[in-house]
Write a protein that holds these residues in place. Structure first.
Motif, PDB file in Angstrom:
ATOM      1  N   GLY A   1     -14.752 -10.633  49.276  1.00  0.00           N
ATOM      2  CA  GLY A   1     -14.044 -11.634  50.053  1.00  0.00           C
ATOM      3  C   GLY A   1     -13.463 -12.748  49.219  1.00  0.00           C
ATOM      4  N   ALA A   2     -12.848 -13.701  49.930  1.00  0.00           N
ATOM      5  CA  ALA A   2     -12.190 -14.832  49.287  1.00  0.00           C
ATOM      6  C   ALA A   2     -12.016 -15.942  50.311  1.00  0.00           C
ATOM      7  CB  ALA A   2     -10.830 -14.417  48.733  1.00  0.00           C
ATOM      8  N   ASN A   3     -11.603 -17.105  49.838  1.00  0.00           N
ATOM      9  CA  ASN A   3     -11.211 -18.191  50.722  1.00  0.00           C
ATOM     10  C   ASN A   3     -10.037 -17.715  51.582  1.00  0.00           C
ATOM     11  OD1 ASN A   3      -9.814 -20.616  51.681  1.00  0.00           O
ATOM     12  ND2 ASN A   3     -11.169 -21.736  50.307  1.00  0.00           N
ATOM     13  N   GLU A   4     -10.059 -18.041  52.870  1.00  0.00           N
ATOM     14  CA  GLU A   4      -9.013 -17.537  53.757  1.00  0.00           C
ATOM     15  C   GLU A   4      -7.622 -18.016  53.346  1.00  0.00           C
ATOM     16  OE1 GLU A   4      -8.058 -17.095  58.526  1.00  0.00           O
ATOM     17  OE2 GLU A   4      -9.118 -18.870  57.794  1.00  0.00           O
ATOM     18  N   ARG A   5      -7.542 -19.173  52.714  1.00  0.00           N
ATOM     19  CA  ARG A   5      -6.234 -19.688  52.296  1.00  0.00           C
ATOM     20  C   ARG A   5      -5.573 -18.782  51.260  1.00  0.00           C
ATOM     21  NH1 ARG A   5      -7.675 -25.735  50.634  1.00  0.00           N
ATOM     22  NH2 ARG A   5      -9.421 -24.558  49.739  1.00  0.00           N
TER      23      ARG A   5
ATOM     24  N   THR B   1     -14.934 -18.604  60.546  1.00  0.00           N
ATOM     25  CA  THR B   1     -14.297 -19.918  60.577  1.00  0.00           C
ATOM     26  C   THR B   1     -15.312 -20.978  60.967  1.00  0.00           C
ATOM     27  OG1 THR B   1     -12.210 -18.891  61.245  1.00  0.00           O
ATOM     28  CG2 THR B   1     -12.426 -21.272  61.570  1.00  0.00           C
ATOM     29  N   SER B   2     -15.431 -22.002  60.133  1.00  0.00           N
ATOM     30  CA  SER B   2     -16.294 -23.146  60.417  1.00  0.00           C
ATOM     31  C   SER B   2     -15.418 -24.396  60.472  1.00  0.00           C
ATOM     32  CB  SER B   2     -17.374 -23.289  59.346  1.00  0.00           C
ATOM     33  OG  SER B   2     -16.790 -23.465  58.071  1.00  0.00           O
ATOM     34  N   PRO B   3     -15.958 -25.524  60.895  1.00  0.00           N
ATOM     35  CA  PRO B   3     -15.124 -26.729  61.013  1.00  0.00           C
ATOM     36  C   PRO B   3     -14.408 -27.126  59.724  1.00  0.00           C
ATOM     37  CG  PRO B   3     -17.205 -27.036  62.159  1.00  0.00           C
ATOM     38  CD  PRO B   3     -17.312 -25.727  61.450  1.00  0.00           C
ATOM     39  N   ASN B   4     -15.006 -26.874  58.579  1.00  0.00           N
ATOM     40  CA  ASN B   4     -14.418 -27.340  57.325  1.00  0.00           C
ATOM     41  C   ASN B   4     -13.989 -26.240  56.363  1.00  0.00           C
ATOM     42  OD1 ASN B   4     -14.907 -30.108  58.023  1.00  0.00           O
ATOM     43  ND2 ASN B   4     -17.064 -29.807  57.441  1.00  0.00           N
ATOM     44  N   TYR B   5     -14.271 -24.996  56.724  1.00  0.00           N
ATOM     45  CA  TYR B   5     -14.034 -23.938  55.743  1.00  0.00           C
ATOM     46  C   TYR B   5     -13.950 -22.591  56.456  1.00  0.00           C
ATOM     47  CZ  TYR B   5     -15.016 -20.587  52.015  1.00  0.00           C
ATOM     48  OH  TYR B   5     -14.946 -19.533  51.152  1.00  0.00           O
TER      49      TYR B   5
ATOM     50  N   ALA C   1     -22.836 -17.632  60.399  1.00  0.00           N
ATOM     51  CA  ALA C   1     -23.797 -18.714  60.606  1.00  0.00           C
ATOM     52  C   ALA C   1     -23.589 -19.296  62.005  1.00  0.00           C
ATOM     53  CB  ALA C   1     -23.598 -19.790  59.542  1.00  0.00           C
ATOM     54  N   PRO C   2     -24.576 -20.046  62.500  1.00  0.00           N
ATOM     55  CA  PRO C   2     -24.450 -20.596  63.858  1.00  0.00           C
ATOM     56  C   PRO C   2     -23.202 -21.448  64.076  1.00  0.00           C
ATOM     57  CG  PRO C   2     -26.708 -20.773  63.085  1.00  0.00           C
ATOM     58  CD  PRO C   2     -25.906 -20.305  61.921  1.00  0.00           C
ATOM     59  N   ASN C   3     -22.708 -22.100  63.035  1.00  0.00           N
ATOM     60  CA  ASN C   3     -21.537 -22.970  63.190  1.00  0.00           C
ATOM     61  C   ASN C   3     -20.224 -22.267  62.862  1.00  0.00           C
ATOM     62  OD1 ASN C   3     -21.958 -22.759  60.415  1.00  0.00           O
ATOM     63  ND2 ASN C   3     -21.159 -24.816  60.010  1.00  0.00           N
ATOM     64  N   GLN C   4     -20.260 -20.938  62.703  1.00  0.00           N
ATOM     65  CA  GLN C   4     -19.060 -20.192  62.347  1.00  0.00           C
ATOM     66  C   GLN C   4     -18.565 -19.344  63.525  1.00  0.00           C
ATOM     67  OE1 GLN C   4     -20.605 -18.123  58.834  1.00  0.00           O
ATOM     68  NE2 GLN C   4     -19.238 -19.355  57.546  1.00  0.00           N
ATOM     69  N   ARG C   5     -17.266 -19.272  63.671  1.00  0.00           N
ATOM     70  CA  ARG C   5     -16.658 -18.423  64.691  1.00  0.00           C
ATOM     71  C   ARG C   5     -16.163 -17.138  64.025  1.00  0.00           C
ATOM     72  NH1 ARG C   5     -11.410 -17.893  66.137  1.00  0.00           N
ATOM     73  NH2 ARG C   5     -10.860 -19.795  64.993  1.00  0.00           N
ATOM     74  N   PRO C   6     -16.693 -15.976  64.415  1.00  0.00           N
ATOM     75  CA  PRO C   6     -16.280 -14.721  63.776  1.00  0.00           C
ATOM     76  C   PRO C   6     -15.076 -14.097  64.482  1.00  0.00           C
ATOM     77  CG  PRO C   6     -18.166 -14.337  65.189  1.00  0.00           C
ATOM     78  CD  PRO C   6     -17.849 -15.808  65.313  1.00  0.00           C
ATOM     79  N   THR C   7     -14.175 -13.549  63.701  1.00  0.00           N
ATOM     80  CA  THR C   7     -13.033 -12.802  64.216  1.00  0.00           C
ATOM     81  C   THR C   7     -12.922 -11.501  63.435  1.00  0.00           C
ATOM     82  OG1 THR C   7     -11.861 -14.865  64.684  1.00  0.00           O
ATOM     83  CG2 THR C   7     -10.563 -12.851  64.702  1.00  0.00           C
TER      84      THR C   7
END
Length: 234
Positions: A209-213, A184-188, A156-162
């Motif tokens: 997939g899953a939550n990164e945590r 990666t987004s600001p909150n999730y 999404a526009p607010n997400q940083r992809p790695t």
């Protein structure tokens, strides 16, 4: 090839034309079998005109049920790992395995999906769209294709992809790209594996997939799902 914290800004704009990936909700009517049940996917239309797949139990005669389950058993006799279950869709031409304790659910614009019973963000889903391409290699170099998808289709526009890893596999003369990425987004943040392939006039995408945590705890389990995806000739 392993790529860490990649900069995705250099991807050629013309790659979007190579991909031939329209925003489509194309979901054909199909019959699919898993190792424990038979489900039916009916194409329905929402009030706003979007299509989604809603699966319902399909009761078959004894002869038809036996005919469907027997090939499934033979196909996966040597392949289904312990604690996994096979999902096989002969009509739509694909198969994969998923953790045995996951349950099926409806995921908008996807043909099949399963999720953890308690952690809904831990799931696998498969979709496909029509394409004139014959093979995943027809889209271009693996690195360019994957970079474009993660940046322009998945993030999404607010997400940083790695992107952390890319692999090409050839199984029965069919080619698959599997890659690991984090959004990666600001909150999730979420982490996923994706496997993409082309066959039967369709471009298939499996994402698990899953939550990164939780990623370190479940990564190996979910990699089995991503690597299990297979195209079937239809």
């Amino acid at each position: 090839m392993v790529v860490s914290s990649c900069s995705l800004s250099w991807i050629s704009p013309c790659l979007s034309h190579k991909l031939n990936l329209p925003h489509s909700n194309y979901l054909p009517r199909n019959t699919a079998t898993s190792s424990s049940n038979t489900v039916f996917c009916a194409l329905e239309t929402t009030p706003i005109g979007e299509s989604h797949c809603q699966r319902r139990p399909l009761l078959l005669g004894i002869g038809a049920l036996t005919a469907n389950l027997q090939p499934t058993k033979l196909l996966f006799a040597q392949e289904v790992p312990d604690r996994y279950r096979a999902f096989v869709d002969y009509e739509d031409g694909y198969s994969y395995v998923y953790p045995i304790d996951w349950k099926e659910f409806d995921f908008r614009a996807h043909d099949s999906a399963f999720k953890d019973r308690y952690l809904q963000l831990q799931n696998v889903r498969v979709r496909f769209i029509p394409t004139e391409k014959q093979d995943i290699r027809d889209l271009g170099p693996m690195e360019e294709v994957i970079y474009f998808l993660v940046k322009h289709r998945y993030a999404a526009p607010n997400q940083r992809p790695t992107i952390y890893d890319m692999q090409e596999r050839t199984i029965d003369d069919k080619h698959y790209y599997t890659f690991e990425y984090v959004l990666t987004s600001p909150n999730y943040s979420s982490a996923s594996f994706a496997t993409i392939a082309i066959g039967n006039g369709r471009y298939y995408t499996l994402i698990v997939g899953a939550n990164e945590r939780r990623w370190k705890r479940v990564r190996n389990q979910l990699k089995v799902v991503a690597d299990s995806f297979r195209l079937l000739d239809i």
